[in-house]
Design a protein around this motif. Structure first.
Motif, PDB file in Angstrom:
ATOM      1  N   ALA A   1      21.044   4.046   2.739  1.00  0.00           N
ATOM      2  CA  ALA A   1      20.721   2.724   2.193  1.00  0.00           C
ATOM      3  C   ALA A   1      19.384   2.246   2.756  1.00  0.00           C
ATOM      4  CB  ALA A   1      21.821   1.723   2.526  1.00  0.00           C
ATOM      5  N   MET A   2      18.396   2.145   1.900  1.00  0.00           N
ATOM      6  CA  MET A   2      17.096   1.608   2.290  1.00  0.00           C
ATOM      7  C   MET A   2      17.119   0.100   2.049  1.00  0.00           C
ATOM      8  SD  MET A   2      14.558   4.589   0.740  1.00  0.00           S
ATOM      9  CE  MET A   2      15.357   4.701  -0.867  1.00  0.00           C
ATOM     10  N   VAL A   3      16.955  -0.665   3.112  1.00  0.00           N
ATOM     11  CA  VAL A   3      16.966  -2.133   3.017  1.00  0.00           C
ATOM     12  C   VAL A   3      15.532  -2.608   3.112  1.00  0.00           C
ATOM     13  CG1 VAL A   3      17.770  -4.271   4.080  1.00  0.00           C
ATOM     14  CG2 VAL A   3      19.288  -2.275   3.981  1.00  0.00           C
ATOM     15  N   ASN A   4      15.006  -3.043   1.991  1.00  0.00           N
ATOM     16  CA  ASN A   4      13.595  -3.355   1.869  1.00  0.00           C
ATOM     17  C   ASN A   4      13.323  -4.842   2.084  1.00  0.00           C
ATOM     18  OD1 ASN A   4      10.871  -3.160   1.224  1.00  0.00           O
ATOM     19  ND2 ASN A   4      11.220  -3.243  -0.984  1.00  0.00           N
ATOM     20  N   GLY A   5      12.327  -5.146   2.913  1.00  0.00           N
ATOM     21  CA  GLY A   5      11.940  -6.531   3.136  1.00  0.00           C
ATOM     22  C   GLY A   5      10.655  -6.922   2.443  1.00  0.00           C
ATOM     23  N   HIS A   6      10.076  -5.992   1.652  1.00  0.00           N
ATOM     24  CA  HIS A   6       8.763  -6.238   1.053  1.00  0.00           C
ATOM     25  C   HIS A   6       8.745  -5.724  -0.386  1.00  0.00           C
ATOM     26  CE1 HIS A   6       4.461  -6.442   0.482  1.00  0.00           C
ATOM     27  NE2 HIS A   6       4.383  -5.134   0.358  1.00  0.00           N
ATOM     28  N   LEU A   7       8.550  -6.627  -1.327  1.00  0.00           N
ATOM     29  CA  LEU A   7       8.619  -6.275  -2.743  1.00  0.00           C
ATOM     30  C   LEU A   7       7.650  -5.148  -3.112  1.00  0.00           C
ATOM     31  CD1 LEU A   7       9.702  -6.813  -5.599  1.00  0.00           C
ATOM     32  CD2 LEU A   7       7.953  -8.593  -5.855  1.00  0.00           C
ATOM     33  N   GLY A   8       6.479  -5.109  -2.476  1.00  0.00           N
ATOM     34  CA  GLY A   8       5.485  -4.093  -2.799  1.00  0.00           C
ATOM     35  C   GLY A   8       5.943  -2.677  -2.545  1.00  0.00           C
ATOM     36  N   ASN A   9       6.998  -2.510  -1.738  1.00  0.00           N
ATOM     37  CA  ASN A   9       7.520  -1.177  -1.443  1.00  0.00           C
ATOM     38  C   ASN A   9       8.460  -0.653  -2.517  1.00  0.00           C
ATOM     39  OD1 ASN A   9       6.273  -1.156   1.094  1.00  0.00           O
ATOM     40  ND2 ASN A   9       8.075  -1.942   2.136  1.00  0.00           N
ATOM     41  N   GLN A  10       8.926  -1.527  -3.386  1.00  0.00           N
ATOM     42  CA  GLN A  10      10.068  -1.171  -4.222  1.00  0.00           C
ATOM     43  C   GLN A  10       9.791   0.005  -5.161  1.00  0.00           C
ATOM     44  OE1 GLN A  10      12.675  -2.395  -3.166  1.00  0.00           O
ATOM     45  NE2 GLN A  10      14.267  -2.341  -4.710  1.00  0.00           N
TER      46      GLN A  10
ATOM     47  N   ILE B   1      -0.425   1.101   3.462  1.00  0.00           N
ATOM     48  CA  ILE B   1      -0.311   2.539   3.246  1.00  0.00           C
ATOM     49  C   ILE B   1      -0.030   2.765   1.758  1.00  0.00           C
ATOM     50  CG2 ILE B   1       0.527   2.958   5.582  1.00  0.00           C
ATOM     51  CD1 ILE B   1       3.310   3.417   4.418  1.00  0.00           C
ATOM     52  N   SER B   2      -0.325   3.948   1.279  1.00  0.00           N
ATOM     53  CA  SER B   2      -0.196   4.226  -0.148  1.00  0.00           C
ATOM     54  C   SER B   2       1.258   4.468  -0.539  1.00  0.00           C
ATOM     55  CB  SER B   2      -1.026   5.454  -0.518  1.00  0.00           C
ATOM     56  OG  SER B   2      -0.450   6.626   0.036  1.00  0.00           O
ATOM     57  N   ASN B   3       1.544   4.294  -1.836  1.00  0.00           N
ATOM     58  CA  ASN B   3       2.865   4.627  -2.348  1.00  0.00           C
ATOM     59  C   ASN B   3       3.199   6.087  -2.090  1.00  0.00           C
ATOM     60  OD1 ASN B   3       4.021   2.259  -3.410  1.00  0.00           O
ATOM     61  ND2 ASN B   3       2.798   2.398  -5.269  1.00  0.00           N
ATOM     62  N   ASN B   4       2.215   6.971  -2.278  1.00  0.00           N
ATOM     63  CA  ASN B   4       2.468   8.395  -2.077  1.00  0.00           C
ATOM     64  C   ASN B   4       2.874   8.697  -0.638  1.00  0.00           C
ATOM     65  OD1 ASN B   4       1.946   9.062  -4.727  1.00  0.00           O
ATOM     66  ND2 ASN B   4      -0.211   9.556  -4.367  1.00  0.00           N
ATOM     67  N   SER B   5       2.202   8.047   0.318  1.00  0.00           N
ATOM     68  CA  SER B   5       2.559   8.248   1.720  1.00  0.00           C
ATOM     69  C   SER B   5       3.977   7.763   1.986  1.00  0.00           C
ATOM     70  CB  SER B   5       1.583   7.511   2.634  1.00  0.00           C
ATOM     71  OG  SER B   5       0.281   8.047   2.530  1.00  0.00           O
ATOM     72  N   LEU B   6       4.303   6.605   1.450  1.00  0.00           N
ATOM     73  CA  LEU B   6       5.628   6.026   1.664  1.00  0.00           C
ATOM     74  C   LEU B   6       6.712   6.878   1.011  1.00  0.00           C
ATOM     75  CD1 LEU B   6       7.224   3.718   2.896  1.00  0.00           C
ATOM     76  CD2 LEU B   6       6.723   2.338   0.867  1.00  0.00           C
ATOM     77  N   ILE B   7       6.470   7.340  -0.192  1.00  0.00           N
ATOM     78  CA  ILE B   7       7.443   8.193  -0.880  1.00  0.00           C
ATOM     79  C   ILE B   7       7.714   9.451  -0.063  1.00  0.00           C
ATOM     80  CG2 ILE B   7       7.822   9.663  -2.903  1.00  0.00           C
ATOM     81  CD1 ILE B   7       6.181   7.533  -4.496  1.00  0.00           C
ATOM     82  N   GLY B   8       6.645  10.120   0.380  1.00  0.00           N
ATOM     83  CA  GLY B   8       6.809  11.339   1.153  1.00  0.00           C
ATOM     84  C   GLY B   8       7.592  11.118   2.427  1.00  0.00           C
TER      85      GLY B   8
ATOM     86  N   PRO C   1      15.884   0.039   7.677  1.00  0.00           N
ATOM     87  CA  PRO C   1      15.088  -1.164   7.392  1.00  0.00           C
ATOM     88  C   PRO C   1      13.643  -0.759   7.103  1.00  0.00           C
ATOM     89  CG  PRO C   1      16.186  -1.273   9.558  1.00  0.00           C
ATOM     90  CD  PRO C   1      16.234   0.138   9.105  1.00  0.00           C
ATOM     91  N   ILE C   2      13.092  -1.300   6.035  1.00  0.00           N
ATOM     92  CA  ILE C   2      11.709  -0.980   5.648  1.00  0.00           C
ATOM     93  C   ILE C   2      10.964  -2.291   5.425  1.00  0.00           C
ATOM     94  CG2 ILE C   2      10.219   0.235   4.020  1.00  0.00           C
ATOM     95  CD1 ILE C   2      12.684   1.909   3.250  1.00  0.00           C
ATOM     96  N   GLY C   3       9.848  -2.451   6.082  1.00  0.00           N
ATOM     97  CA  GLY C   3       9.100  -3.688   5.957  1.00  0.00           C
ATOM     98  C   GLY C   3       7.629  -3.459   5.672  1.00  0.00           C
ATOM     99  N   ALA C   4       6.801  -4.253   6.326  1.00  0.00           N
ATOM    100  CA  ALA C   4       5.354  -4.183   6.127  1.00  0.00           C
ATOM    101  C   ALA C   4       4.685  -5.045   7.188  1.00  0.00           C
ATOM    102  CB  ALA C   4       4.967  -4.669   4.728  1.00  0.00           C
ATOM    103  N   VAL C   5       3.401  -4.843   7.341  1.00  0.00           N
ATOM    104  CA  VAL C   5       2.581  -5.690   8.206  1.00  0.00           C
ATOM    105  C   VAL C   5       1.537  -6.346   7.319  1.00  0.00           C
ATOM    106  CG1 VAL C   5       1.016  -5.759  10.181  1.00  0.00           C
ATOM    107  CG2 VAL C   5       2.973  -4.201  10.207  1.00  0.00           C
ATOM    108  N   GLU C   6       1.660  -7.647   7.110  1.00  0.00           N
ATOM    109  CA  GLU C   6       0.754  -8.331   6.179  1.00  0.00           C
ATOM    110  C   GLU C   6       0.759  -9.832   6.430  1.00  0.00           C
ATOM    111  OE1 GLU C   6       2.062  -7.953   2.142  1.00  0.00           O
ATOM    112  OE2 GLU C   6       3.939  -9.018   2.514  1.00  0.00           O
ATOM    113  N   ALA C   7      -0.236 -10.485   5.871  1.00  0.00           N
ATOM    114  CA  ALA C   7      -0.387 -11.933   5.998  1.00  0.00           C
ATOM    115  C   ALA C   7       0.814 -12.672   5.409  1.00  0.00           C
ATOM    116  CB  ALA C   7      -1.657 -12.380   5.285  1.00  0.00           C
ATOM    117  N   HIS C   8       1.288 -13.677   6.144  1.00  0.00           N
ATOM    118  CA  HIS C   8       2.370 -14.535   5.681  1.00  0.00           C
ATOM    119  C   HIS C   8       2.064 -15.996   6.007  1.00  0.00           C
ATOM    120  CE1 HIS C   8       4.920 -10.929   5.158  1.00  0.00           C
ATOM    121  NE2 HIS C   8       5.687 -11.705   4.423  1.00  0.00           N
ATOM    122  N   GLY C   9       0.820 -16.397   5.783  1.00  0.00           N
ATOM    123  CA  GLY C   9       0.467 -17.783   6.054  1.00  0.00           C
ATOM    124  C   GLY C   9       0.351 -18.080   7.537  1.00  0.00           C
ATOM    125  N   PRO C  10       0.205 -19.361   7.893  1.00  0.00           N
ATOM    126  CA  PRO C  10       0.030 -19.732   9.299  1.00  0.00           C
ATOM    127  C   PRO C  10       1.332 -19.912  10.066  1.00  0.00           C
ATOM    128  CG  PRO C  10      -0.209 -21.663   7.930  1.00  0.00           C
ATOM    129  CD  PRO C  10      -0.008 -20.511   6.979  1.00  0.00           C
TER     130      PRO C  10
END
Length: 240
Positions: free
Chosen positions: A105-114, A80-87, A24-33
């Motif tokens: 199988a990488m299950v992504n929850g955040h479009l920015g990681n794709q 974090i940067s794409n390069n960090s994530l790729i590595g 599972p791969i996600g992110a920490v970011e704003a998602h409204g209130p």
């Protein structure tokens, strides 16, 4: 099966029986209130657990940080940067390969990681030729979402803290949704946002891209079940 709770004396035989690792791969970011900063982590983790049950796979510990450049200036976001994530992903994949896994199988929850996931999969294609690598992001969701959506999307690709993603949360992690705080924000996203770096604060103050108040558990289940079915099908068809 949760990989982190196995022990070294017994895990080798279990790997030989399964040979499928799910990250599972996600992110920490704003998602409204109404949604937590870790929304993408929760979605990726809960969906990975469902996938593992269908394919007899191991769920690895969640990778909780992602590339959130667009939302990096919102309170609570960690980028974090794409390069960090790729590595990071390549290192994990190569380690799994050495342990005997044949499907990653990488299950992504955040479009920015794709972008990073796709590039990592290409590197692993060369370095781990006998391991199939997937980078899943709700496959088949666009058609399914169009069938249940009550309001038009703010963007033809993005969905964020809106009717759709909030529905995912109501299905997969309802205890973390404060639906009474759900709001409507359908920003006018400029055309240039698809062609030049554009921080989201230029067009939204909430990080919500739609009408979150229209979210329902039923909508979330409908879309997630289709995505899950597609993931299971691909893994079963292409494993080993």
């Amino acid at each position: 099966m949760e990989f982190q709770y196995e022990n070294s004396f017994e895990v080798k035989e279990k790997i030989n029986q399964s040979k499928i690792a799910i990250l599972p791969i996600g992110a920490v970011e704003a998602h409204g209130p109404h949604l937590p900063l870790g929304t993408d982590n929760l979605l990726a983790e809960r969906l990975s657990e469902k996938l593992a049950k269908h394919v007899n796979g191991f769920v690895l510990p969640t990778l909780p940080y992602g590339q959130v450049w667009s939302l990096r200036n919102f309170p609570g976001s960690i980028n974090i940067s794409n390069n960090s994530l790729i590595g990071f992903l390549v290192d994990i994949g190569e380690s799994l390969y050495k342990q005997g896994f044949k499907t990653f199988a990488m299950v992504n929850g955040h479009l920015g990681n794709q972008t990073a996931l796709k590039e990592a999969a290409r590197v692993l294609y060369e370095s781990c030729p006998k391991m199939r690598v997937f980078y899943f992001f709700y496959p088949g969701m666009n058609k399914a979402a169009a069938e249940v959506r009550e309001k038009s999307s703010a963007h033809n690709t993005y969905f964020h803290a809106c009717e759709i993603e909030t529905s995912y949360m109501l299905y997969l992690a309802p205890e973390h949704v404060d639906i009474d705080k759900a709001l409507t924000d359908i920003p006018d996203i400029p055309l240039h946002a698809d062609s030049t770096p554009t921080p989201w604060e230029e067009f939204t103050k909430t990080a919500v891209l739609g009408d979150a108040s229209l979210a329902t558990e039923e909508k979330g289940k409908y879309i997630i079940d289709i995505a899950l079915e597609n993931m299971v099908k691909m893994i079963e068809e292409l494993k080993e």
